[in-house]
Design a protein around this motif. Structure first.
Motif, PDB file in Angstrom:
ATOM      1  N   ASP A  96     -21.352  29.909   4.105  1.00  0.00           N
ATOM      2  CA  ASP A  96     -20.696  29.555   5.363  1.00  0.00           C
ATOM      3  C   ASP A  96     -19.634  30.606   5.693  1.00  0.00           C
ATOM      4  O   ASP A  96     -18.590  30.670   5.047  1.00  0.00           O
ATOM      5  CB  ASP A  96     -20.039  28.177   5.244  1.00  0.00           C
ATOM      6  N   PRO A  97     -19.877  31.434   6.712  1.00  0.00           N
ATOM      7  CA  PRO A  97     -18.925  32.517   7.027  1.00  0.00           C
ATOM      8  C   PRO A  97     -17.548  32.029   7.440  1.00  0.00           C
ATOM      9  O   PRO A  97     -16.549  32.697   7.165  1.00  0.00           O
ATOM     10  CB  PRO A  97     -19.620  33.279   8.165  1.00  0.00           C
ATOM     11  N   ASP A  98     -17.474  30.869   8.091  1.00  0.00           N
ATOM     12  CA  ASP A  98     -16.163  30.353   8.505  1.00  0.00           C
ATOM     13  C   ASP A  98     -15.332  29.938   7.297  1.00  0.00           C
ATOM     14  O   ASP A  98     -14.138  30.238   7.209  1.00  0.00           O
ATOM     15  CB  ASP A  98     -16.333  29.165   9.455  1.00  0.00           C
ATOM     16  N   ILE A  99     -15.971  29.251   6.359  1.00  0.00           N
ATOM     17  CA  ILE A  99     -15.258  28.842   5.143  1.00  0.00           C
ATOM     18  C   ILE A  99     -14.933  30.071   4.303  1.00  0.00           C
ATOM     19  O   ILE A  99     -13.849  30.162   3.709  1.00  0.00           O
ATOM     20  CB  ILE A  99     -16.088  27.820   4.343  1.00  0.00           C
ATOM     21  N   ARG A 100     -15.847  31.044   4.264  1.00  0.00           N
ATOM     22  CA  ARG A 100     -15.577  32.282   3.521  1.00  0.00           C
ATOM     23  C   ARG A 100     -14.347  32.983   4.077  1.00  0.00           C
ATOM     24  O   ARG A 100     -13.500  33.471   3.314  1.00  0.00           O
ATOM     25  CB  ARG A 100     -16.792  33.206   3.582  1.00  0.00           C
ATOM     26  N   ALA A 101     -14.221  33.028   5.388  1.00  0.00           N
ATOM     27  CA  ALA A 101     -13.054  33.663   6.007  1.00  0.00           C
ATOM     28  C   ALA A 101     -11.777  32.931   5.624  1.00  0.00           C
ATOM     29  O   ALA A 101     -10.733  33.559   5.371  1.00  0.00           O
ATOM     30  CB  ALA A 101     -13.216  33.693   7.522  1.00  0.00           C
ATOM     31  N   MET A 102     -11.838  31.598   5.577  1.00  0.00           N
ATOM     32  CA  MET A 102     -10.664  30.822   5.191  1.00  0.00           C
ATOM     33  C   MET A 102     -10.285  31.081   3.741  1.00  0.00           C
ATOM     34  O   MET A 102      -9.098  31.201   3.403  1.00  0.00           O
ATOM     35  CB  MET A 102     -10.931  29.328   5.411  1.00  0.00           C
ATOM     36  N   VAL A 103     -11.292  31.152   2.866  1.00  0.00           N
ATOM     37  CA  VAL A 103     -11.029  31.409   1.447  1.00  0.00           C
ATOM     38  C   VAL A 103     -10.404  32.786   1.262  1.00  0.00           C
ATOM     39  O   VAL A 103      -9.399  32.941   0.555  1.00  0.00           O
ATOM     40  CB  VAL A 103     -12.330  31.290   0.627  1.00  0.00           C
ATOM     41  N   LEU A 104     -10.983  33.800   1.900  1.00  0.00           N
ATOM     42  CA  LEU A 104     -10.445  35.154   1.781  1.00  0.00           C
ATOM     43  C   LEU A 104      -9.024  35.239   2.333  1.00  0.00           C
ATOM     44  O   LEU A 104      -8.165  35.924   1.760  1.00  0.00           O
ATOM     45  CB  LEU A 104     -11.359  36.145   2.516  1.00  0.00           C
ATOM     46  N   ASP A 105      -8.776  34.536   3.421  1.00  0.00           N
ATOM     47  CA  ASP A 105      -7.433  34.518   3.988  1.00  0.00           C
ATOM     48  C   ASP A 105      -6.449  33.855   3.023  1.00  0.00           C
ATOM     49  O   ASP A 105      -5.318  34.321   2.861  1.00  0.00           O
ATOM     50  CB  ASP A 105      -7.450  33.761   5.327  1.00  0.00           C
ATOM     51  N   GLY A 106      -6.887  32.776   2.378  1.00  0.00           N
ATOM     52  CA  GLY A 106      -6.032  32.102   1.411  1.00  0.00           C
ATOM     53  C   GLY A 106      -5.721  32.976   0.206  1.00  0.00           C
ATOM     54  O   GLY A 106      -4.573  33.019  -0.274  1.00  0.00           O
ATOM     55  N   LEU A 107      -6.727  33.694  -0.296  1.00  0.00           N
ATOM     56  CA  LEU A 107      -6.513  34.593  -1.429  1.00  0.00           C
ATOM     57  C   LEU A 107      -5.542  35.715  -1.054  1.00  0.00           C
ATOM     58  O   LEU A 107      -4.636  36.055  -1.821  1.00  0.00           O
ATOM     59  CB  LEU A 107      -7.845  35.177  -1.893  1.00  0.00           C
ATOM     60  N   ALA A 108      -5.747  36.284   0.137  1.00  0.00           N
ATOM     61  CA  ALA A 108      -4.874  37.366   0.593  1.00  0.00           C
ATOM     62  C   ALA A 108      -3.448  36.874   0.793  1.00  0.00           C
ATOM     63  O   ALA A 108      -2.472  37.589   0.488  1.00  0.00           O
ATOM     64  CB  ALA A 108      -5.417  37.961   1.886  1.00  0.00           C
ATOM     65  N   GLU A 109      -3.301  35.656   1.297  1.00  0.00           N
ATOM     66  CA  GLU A 109      -1.967  35.092   1.524  1.00  0.00           C
ATOM     67  C   GLU A 109      -1.217  34.925   0.206  1.00  0.00           C
ATOM     68  O   GLU A 109      -0.019  35.228   0.113  1.00  0.00           O
ATOM     69  CB  GLU A 109      -2.100  33.750   2.237  1.00  0.00           C
ATOM     70  N   LEU A 110      -1.919  34.456  -0.814  1.00  0.00           N
ATOM     71  CA  LEU A 110      -1.275  34.280  -2.116  1.00  0.00           C
ATOM     72  C   LEU A 110      -0.905  35.626  -2.720  1.00  0.00           C
ATOM     73  O   LEU A 110       0.203  35.797  -3.262  1.00  0.00           O
ATOM     74  CB  LEU A 110      -2.207  33.511  -3.059  1.00  0.00           C
ATOM     75  N   ASP A 111      -1.815  36.604  -2.639  1.00  0.00           N
ATOM     76  CA  ASP A 111      -1.509  37.945  -3.144  1.00  0.00           C
ATOM     77  C   ASP A 111      -0.265  38.515  -2.463  1.00  0.00           C
ATOM     78  O   ASP A 111       0.606  39.102  -3.117  1.00  0.00           O
ATOM     79  CB  ASP A 111      -2.693  38.892  -2.888  1.00  0.00           C
ATOM     80  N   LYS A 112      -0.192  38.349  -1.156  1.00  0.00           N
ATOM     81  CA  LYS A 112       0.945  38.889  -0.400  1.00  0.00           C
ATOM     82  C   LYS A 112       2.251  38.218  -0.803  1.00  0.00           C
ATOM     83  O   LYS A 112       3.289  38.889  -0.962  1.00  0.00           O
ATOM     84  CB  LYS A 112       0.698  38.689   1.094  1.00  0.00           C
ATOM     85  N   ALA A 113       2.213  36.898  -0.992  1.00  0.00           N
ATOM     86  CA  ALA A 113       3.432  36.177  -1.388  1.00  0.00           C
ATOM     87  C   ALA A 113       3.918  36.641  -2.758  1.00  0.00           C
ATOM     88  O   ALA A 113       5.120  36.873  -2.965  1.00  0.00           O
ATOM     89  CB  ALA A 113       3.161  34.672  -1.395  1.00  0.00           C
ATOM     90  N   PHE A 114       2.990  36.802  -3.711  1.00  0.00           N
ATOM     91  CA  PHE A 114       3.371  37.284  -5.037  1.00  0.00           C
ATOM     92  C   PHE A 114       3.874  38.727  -4.971  1.00  0.00           C
ATOM     93  O   PHE A 114       4.851  39.087  -5.637  1.00  0.00           O
ATOM     94  CB  PHE A 114       2.192  37.190  -6.002  1.00  0.00           C
ATOM     95  N   ALA A 115       3.207  39.561  -4.175  1.00  0.00           N
ATOM     96  CA  ALA A 115       3.618  40.963  -4.067  1.00  0.00           C
ATOM     97  C   ALA A 115       5.050  41.070  -3.557  1.00  0.00           C
ATOM     98  O   ALA A 115       5.829  41.915  -4.034  1.00  0.00           O
ATOM     99  CB  ALA A 115       2.660  41.721  -3.146  1.00  0.00           C
ATOM    100  N   ASN A 116       5.408  40.230  -2.616  1.00  0.00           N
ATOM    101  CA  ASN A 116       6.786  40.223  -2.102  1.00  0.00           C
ATOM    102  C   ASN A 116       7.772  39.859  -3.210  1.00  0.00           C
ATOM    103  O   ASN A 116       8.872  40.426  -3.289  1.00  0.00           O
ATOM    104  CB  ASN A 116       6.909  39.253  -0.933  1.00  0.00           C
TER     105      ASN A 116
END
Length: 222
Positions: free
Chosen positions: A140-160
């Motif tokens: 499901d491309p829509d759910i995949r986009a949400m998952v990737l966005d969630g992973l990127a959001e967590l990476d960004k928060a930790f990087a900060n």
């Protein structure tokens, strides 16, 4: 000849008094509560194993009401995943935002994550992203986009977090905030999977401590 006016009938009397006319039965459920119950069910059983009958029983809503309020099962699943991400983000926002030493921040973040993953009336439910949404993301491309966005959001928060710690001298100049962030996220995903498999909290906390020692221990200033 003056025609006499007819007295108001029972049907139009409410409008004459300025009261709105009621049509149909009022909702017997709270959408936000129903969504929370659907979320709990999807977290426990996943998408494929959760039927509309299961959702109807969990929410107390019949199928027409479910469709009217949330759309089909896929739409309800996506809304549930969005709700999960909003709740998780809210529970950790203050920890990421407040000023505190790096080690303390990491300890609080992982403790909060464990509280989420180990919760559940029938047993630990783990992380919605890792345990169920990642599986649905394959097709499901829509759910995949949400998952990737969630992973990127967590990476960004930790990087900060690691970037600020480096600026304050808690990490050596050689430390790479982006790499450390991916390691921290990987630890979150690992304890999510292990919690679902009912690994004890004591063992999960030992994993967390080891990861924090690696991320914040070498070169850190207490």
């Amino acid at each position: 000849m003056v025609q006499k006016s007819k007295p108001p009938t029972a049907a139009n009397e409410p409008e004459r008094r300025g009261e709105p006319k009621r049509r149909g039965r009022p909702r017997a459920y709270e959408p936000d509560v129903a969504l929370g119950k659907a979320l709990n069910l999807f977290r426990r059983q996943g998408f494929a194993a959760t039927s509309l009958d299961d959702l109807s029983e969990a929410t107390g809503m019949n199928r027409p009401s479910l469709y009217g309020a949330f759309g089909d099962k896929r739409e309800l699943y996506i809304k549930s995943y969005q709700r999960y991400r909003e709740d998780a983000r809210a529970s950790m926002a203050a920890i990421f935002r407040e000023e505190m030493p790096l080690r303390q921040r990491l300890e609080r973040i992982f403790a909060s994550a464990l509280n989420i993953y180990l919760s559940g009336e029938t047993g630990p439910r783990g992380c919605f992203t890792v345990v169920t949404a990642a599986s649905e993301a394959v097709g499901d491309p829509d759910i995949r986009a949400m998952v990737l966005d969630g992973l990127a959001e967590l990476d960004k928060a930790f990087a900060n977090c690691f970037r600020r710690a480096k600026e304050k001298g808690e990490l050596p100049e050689s430390a790479d905030p982006a790499v450390l962030a991916q390691l921290a996220s990987a630890t979150v995903h690992s304890i999510a999977i292990r919690s679902r498999a009912r690994v004890s909290r004591k063992d999960l906390e030992a994993i967390v401590k080891g990861a924090i020692d690696v991320m914040a221990g070498a070169g850190a200033k207490s």
